[in-house]
Design a protein around this motif. Structure first.
Motif, short mmCIF file in Angstrom:
data_model
loop_
_atom_site.label_atom_id
_atom_site.label_comp_id
_atom_site.label_asym_id
_atom_site.label_seq_id
_atom_site.Cartn_x
_atom_site.Cartn_y
_atom_site.Cartn_z
N ALA A 39 0.81 -1.38 -0.14
CA ALA A 39 -0.10 -0.05 0.07
C ALA A 39 0.73 1.36 -0.11
O ALA A 39 0.52 2.25 -0.36
CB ALA A 39 -0.87 0.00 1.14
N PHE A 40 2.08 1.22 0.63
CA PHE A 40 2.91 2.31 0.57
C PHE A 40 3.04 2.83 -0.75
O PHE A 40 3.28 4.13 -1.15
CB PHE A 40 4.14 2.19 1.61
N SER A 41 3.51 1.80 -1.51
CA SER A 41 3.66 2.31 -3.30
C SER A 41 2.61 2.70 -3.88
O SER A 41 2.65 3.67 -4.62
CB SER A 41 4.48 1.01 -3.76
N THR A 252 11.82 -2.49 -6.95
CA THR A 252 10.71 -2.45 -5.82
C THR A 252 11.50 -2.60 -4.69
O THR A 252 10.81 -2.34 -3.61
CB THR A 252 9.80 -3.79 -6.08
N ILE A 253 12.75 -2.63 -4.32
CA ILE A 253 13.28 -2.66 -2.94
C ILE A 253 14.12 -1.57 -2.99
O ILE A 253 14.74 -1.21 -1.91
CB ILE A 253 14.07 -4.18 -2.80
N CYS A 254 14.14 -0.67 -4.04
CA CYS A 254 14.61 0.56 -3.78
C CYS A 254 13.96 1.80 -3.00
O CYS A 254 13.44 2.61 -3.69
CB CYS A 254 14.95 1.13 -4.98
N THR A 255 13.53 1.20 -1.76
CA THR A 255 12.52 2.08 -1.26
C THR A 255 12.89 2.18 0.40
O THR A 255 13.25 1.51 0.95
CB THR A 255 10.93 1.96 -1.52
N LYS A 260 12.88 0.44 6.28
CA LYS A 260 12.16 0.62 7.50
C LYS A 260 11.98 -1.15 8.00
O LYS A 260 12.12 -1.55 9.38
CB LYS A 260 10.70 1.15 7.41
N LEU A 261 11.82 -1.91 7.25
CA LEU A 261 11.39 -3.23 7.26
C LEU A 261 12.75 -4.02 8.02
O LEU A 261 12.54 -5.09 8.36
CB LEU A 261 10.89 -4.03 6.24
N GLY A 366 18.94 3.71 6.24
CA GLY A 366 17.72 3.13 6.17
C GLY A 366 17.21 3.75 4.64
O GLY A 366 16.07 3.53 4.42
N GLN A 367 17.90 4.57 4.14
CA GLN A 367 17.54 5.42 2.97
C GLN A 367 18.22 4.91 1.50
O GLN A 367 19.38 4.77 1.81
CB GLN A 367 17.23 6.72 2.98
N PRO A 368 17.32 4.65 0.44
CA PRO A 368 17.92 4.54 -0.67
C PRO A 368 19.12 5.81 -0.94
O PRO A 368 18.90 6.86 -0.85
CB PRO A 368 16.90 4.47 -1.74
N SER A 369 20.46 5.34 -1.43
CA SER A 369 21.50 6.37 -1.62
C SER A 369 22.01 6.01 -3.16
O SER A 369 22.56 4.88 -3.12
CB SER A 369 22.44 6.41 -0.66
#
Length: 374
Positions: A39-41, A252-255, A260-261, A366-369
Motif C-alpha cells: 500500500a505504501f507504493s 521494488t526494494i529501492c524504497t 524500515k522493514l 535506512g534510505q536509498p542512496s
C-alpha cells in the motif's frame, strides 16, 4: 410570460450552456495496491498522479477551445490479478479512457487486454517485458523494463563488485520471475556462476530454509526478484544466519520501506536498480520533490515522479492532438517526445521508452542512496 422575462431566461440558459461547453471533464483512472503490504507504493504513486491533476486544473489547459478539468479516480487493485481485472472492467464500464497503472506486472498483463479492448490509453511502470510484447498500441511503459533493471544490476555486480558466484530467489510473480530471469541471463553472459535459483512467494515472511541452502553455496550475492515486504525480512534473516553475501534487487526494494522493514540489516550490503536518472540531478527533480513534500508532507518514493509525468504526458498529448479522443492522443504519444521530471518520454513501436537510464542504489541510514547511473 412577458417578453423581457423570457429573453432574460434565454440569455441565462445560453450562458449556462456556454459555460458547460467550456468545461470538459477528463477522468484519469489509477489502478494500484492501496491496501496490503504494498500500500505504501500504491499511495505514493497515486499522490504523484494527484499532484499532476491538481497542477493541470490550476493552469488550466484548453483543447479545441474548451477548458479541460481533470479528475483522478483511484481504485485498489490489491496487487492481485483478479482484482486488477475487475478494476479495469469497472473503469471500462464507466467510460474512463486514460489509465495510470497498474503498478504490478502480474496485474498489468491480464488487465491490459480489458484496457485495450475498451480503447483506453495506459501508462504503466510495470516492468515485465511480456507486457509490451502483446502489440497493444495504446499501452506505454513509462520506465525501464525488467530487461534493463535486471541486466544492469548483473553488469554492476560483475564489473564494479567483481563478483564470481551469485544465487537467485524469485517470488513467482510476473514481476519477480521476469526480473530474476533477466539478472540470471546477464550474470551468466558476464562470466558469473549462478549457483542456485530458489523460489518463494509474495506473501512469505520466513526464508530460513532457502537461505540455509544458499549459505552452503558460499555465494557472494543473492539477487531477489520481489518486493520490499519480503526483501526487508530477507535481509534480516541473511544477517541472522551469518551469511556473508550482498542482497541485490530491482526497483521494488529501492524504497525507504526496505530500510524500515530491514532495520540495521539493510545498509551498504543491499543494492538495487531503479529506472530513470537521479531526481536530485534531473533539472526539474528538486522542484518536484519540494512541491510533493509540501503537498503530502512526505518525500516522493520510487515512482511518484513517473506517475506525475504520466498524467502530464497525457495532457501534453491532448494539446498536441488538439483532441481528447484516445486514439488521437495515443498517436501523439507514439510519435512525440515529452520531457518530464523523471526522464524524456519517447517510445518505440512496442510502447517501451527508447532510452531509460538505470540508477544503482545502496542504503545509508535506512534510505536509498544513489551510487551511479548506467
Amino acid at each position: 410570460m412577458n417578453v423581457k422575462h423570457s429573453l432574460g431566461a434565454f440569455a441565462l440558459a445560453s450562458l449556462a450552456a456556454g459555460a458547460m461547453a467550456q468545461d470538459v471533464v477528463v477522468k484519469i483512472g489509477h489502478s494500484g495496491p492501496l491496501s496490503g503490504a504494498q500500500a505504501f507504493s500504491g499511495k505514493d504513486n497515486e499522490n504523484g498522479a494527484r499532484l499532476a491533476v491538481e497542477e493541470l486544473n490550476a493552469k488550466p489547459i484548453t483543447v479545441g477551445g474548451r477548458k479541460l478539468k481533470f479528475e483522478l479516480v483511484s481504485e485498489d487493485d490489491q496487487g492481485d490479478p483478479k482484482a486488477g481485472v475487475s478494476v479495469a472492467q469497472k473503469f471500462a464500464d464507466t467510460g474512463i479512457k486514460y489509465i495510470v497503472g497498474p503498478y504490478n506486472s502480474g496485474v498489468a498483463i491480464p488487465s491490459s487486454r480489458v484496457y485495450n479492448d475498451a480503447g483506453m490509453v495506459v501508462a504503466t511502470v510495470a516492468s515485465n517485458p511480456k507486457l509490451t510484447m502483446q502489440g497493444y498500441r495504446s499501452l506505454f511503459r513509462v520506465n525501464a523494463s525488467d530487461t534493463q533493471l535486471g541486466s544492469k544490476m548483473a553488469l554492476y555486480a560483475a564489473r564494479e563488485l567483481k563478483m564470481k558466484t551469485v544465487a537467485v530467489i524469485d517470488d513467482r510473480t510476473a514481476f519477480g520471475q521476469g526480473l530474476a530471469d533477466e539478472f540470471k541471463k546477464q550474470a551468466r553472459a558476464s562470466g558469473m556462476t549462478v549457483a542456485a535459483h530458489e523460489y518463494t512467494s509474495d506473501k512469505a515472511v520466513d526464508f530460513t530454509s532457502i537461505l540455509t541452502r544458499l549459505k552452503s553455496k558460499k555465494v557472494e550475492a543473492i539477487f531477489f526478484g520481489g518486493y520490499a515486504p519480503q526483501g526487508g525480512p530477507m535481509a534480516r534473516q541473511i544477517k541472522a544466519l551469518g551469511i556473508n553475501a550482498k542482497l541485490l534487487g530491482g526497483d521494488t526494494i529501492c524504497t525507504a520501506e526496505m530500510g524500515k522493514l530491514g532495520g540495521e540489516a539493510v545498509g551498504e550490503n543491499v543494492l538495487c536498480s531503479q529506472g530513470g536518472a537521479l531526481l536530485d540531478k534531473a533539472a526539474a527533480g528538486p522542484a518536484f520533490k519540494a512541491k510533493f513534500k509540501k503537498r503530502f508532507s512526505a518525500d516522493p518514493d520510487v515512482y511518484a515522479a513517473s506517475y506525475y509525468d504520466a498524467v502530464q504526458l497525457f495532457a501534453a498529448a491532448m494539446q498536441k492532438a488538439n483532441s481528447i479522443d484516445p486514439g488521437r492522443v495515443a498517436g501523439a504519444i507514439s510519435t512525440g517526445s515529452y520531457a518530464g521530471v523523471a526522464g524524456t518520454y519517447a517510445f518505440d513501436g512496442k510502447g517501451d521508452m527508447k532510452s531509460s537510464p538505470v540508477t544503482i542504489f545502496t542504503f545509508r541510514n535506512g534510505q536509498p542512496s544513489a551510487l551511479t547511473s548506467y
